[in-house]
Scaffold this active site. Structure first.
Site, short mmCIF file in Angstrom:
data_model
loop_
_atom_site.label_atom_id
_atom_site.label_comp_id
_atom_site.label_asym_id
_atom_site.label_seq_id
_atom_site.Cartn_x
_atom_site.Cartn_y
_atom_site.Cartn_z
N SER A 155 0.84 -1.19 0.00
CA SER A 155 0.00 0.00 0.00
C SER A 155 0.88 1.25 0.00
CB SER A 155 -0.95 -0.05 1.19
OG SER A 155 -1.99 0.89 1.06
N ASP A 158 -5.86 -2.78 -2.73
CA ASP A 158 -4.85 -2.60 -1.68
C ASP A 158 -4.18 -3.91 -1.26
OD1 ASP A 158 -3.53 -2.04 0.77
OD2 ASP A 158 -4.90 -0.38 1.15
#
Length: 293
Positions: free
Chosen positions: A41, A163
């Site tokens: 991320s 993500d």
């Protein structure tokens, strides 16, 4: 450049990633690099800037000097764009115009860098690399940073991704597969932090939003359990001296912090705390691996 045979693992956390930026800028200032890097991320943005040897770049992207370059939308814009963040700004205009990314240095680096994404179809983590295609590298980073419900799904090679932290928040098992005896982990939350189980309302929202991706929904709903189990494991590994962990010693900023002073302070904390821990880090890197009981 001093490249240590070790693996660096960078947790995400959206704007909390400025702590990691500070820590990495300290390492780069001392010309200390690791042979393998895995970014998750927001940690993927830190990872690529570390490999491209650009101290200060991630900080500047996280904390733009010009308010017009703010990448976090307000509610009205969120409804219109169906995204809470201006992802085109972050992964196109920033690297190509405003805060140029050194693609040449990145692609010629000896450091092996992987970016963690979550495959929406399988619900599993994928550890992606790119060694020549500029657009694909930024697209992978974009996918790794695309938070569920808040930003759109990103298609890479005709596959939908979100993500990376959903499926593997801190990829310690992946890090161990490289065979390096030393693993350095930079977290963005305090010791003892554990994720809460999503409320029933949030669970319904996830199921409705991603009804076409049942494996993804399953991964999202199990995330708090898997994350908390992993944190317990990391605590034990740290106690045994198997890994080196750097984590904030002050209250972290919010996940989507907009206050410039708060972000700068958290960045400075990351830098100064890494500096204070440098002797301990070098001792860990230079000592032999502890014998197993």
């Amino acid at each position: 450049m001093d490249i240590k045979k070790a693996t660096l693992v960078l947790e995400g956390g959206a704007t909390r990633g400025v702590f990691t930026s500070g820590a990495l800028d300290c390492l780069m200032g001392k010309d200390l690099y690791f042979s393998h890097v895995i970014g998750v991320s927001a940690g993927s943005c830190n990872a690529v800037d570390y490999v491209s040897k650009q101290p200060g770049r991630t900080r500047d992207c996280f904390i733009p000097a010009d308010k017009n370059d703010s990448y976090i939308y307000g509610l009205r814009k969120f409804v219109k764009e169906k995204s809470l963040m201006n992802m085109d700004l972050i992964f196109d205009k920033f690297p190509n115009e405003l805060y140029p990314f050194d693609f040449d240095t990145y692609f010629s680096s000896e450091i092996h860098c992987e970016i963690v994404t979550t495959n929406c179809i399988t619900g599993k983590a994928e550890y992606m690399t790119e060694e020549s295609d500029r657009e694909r590298l930024m697209k992978i980073c974009r996918a790794s940073c695309s938070m569920p419900l808040l930003t759109p799904i990103v298609n890479v090679d005709d596959t939908p991704y979100l993500d990376g932290g959903l499926a593997d928040s801190v990829p310690i098992d992946r890090a161990r597969k490289f065979g390096n005896e030393k693993i350095v982990v930079i977290l963005t939350k305090n010791r003892g932090y554990r994720k809460k189980v999503p409320s029933s309302a949030m669970q319904k929202l996830y199921r409705r939003a991603y009804k076409s991706y049942p494996n993804l929904v399953r991964t999202i709903l199990r995330r708090s359990f898997e994350y908390n189990k992993l944190m317990n494991r990391l605590d034990q590994m740290e106690k045994r001296g198997e890994i080196f962990i750097l984590r904030p010693q002050v209250k972290p900023v919010s996940r989507l912090e907009k206050n410039r002073e708060s972000l700068l302070a958290f960045y400075e904390h990351g830098y100064s705390y890494m500096e204070r821990q440098m002797d301990n880090l070098m001792k860990y890197l230079e000592e032999g691996t502890p014998e197993k009981a």
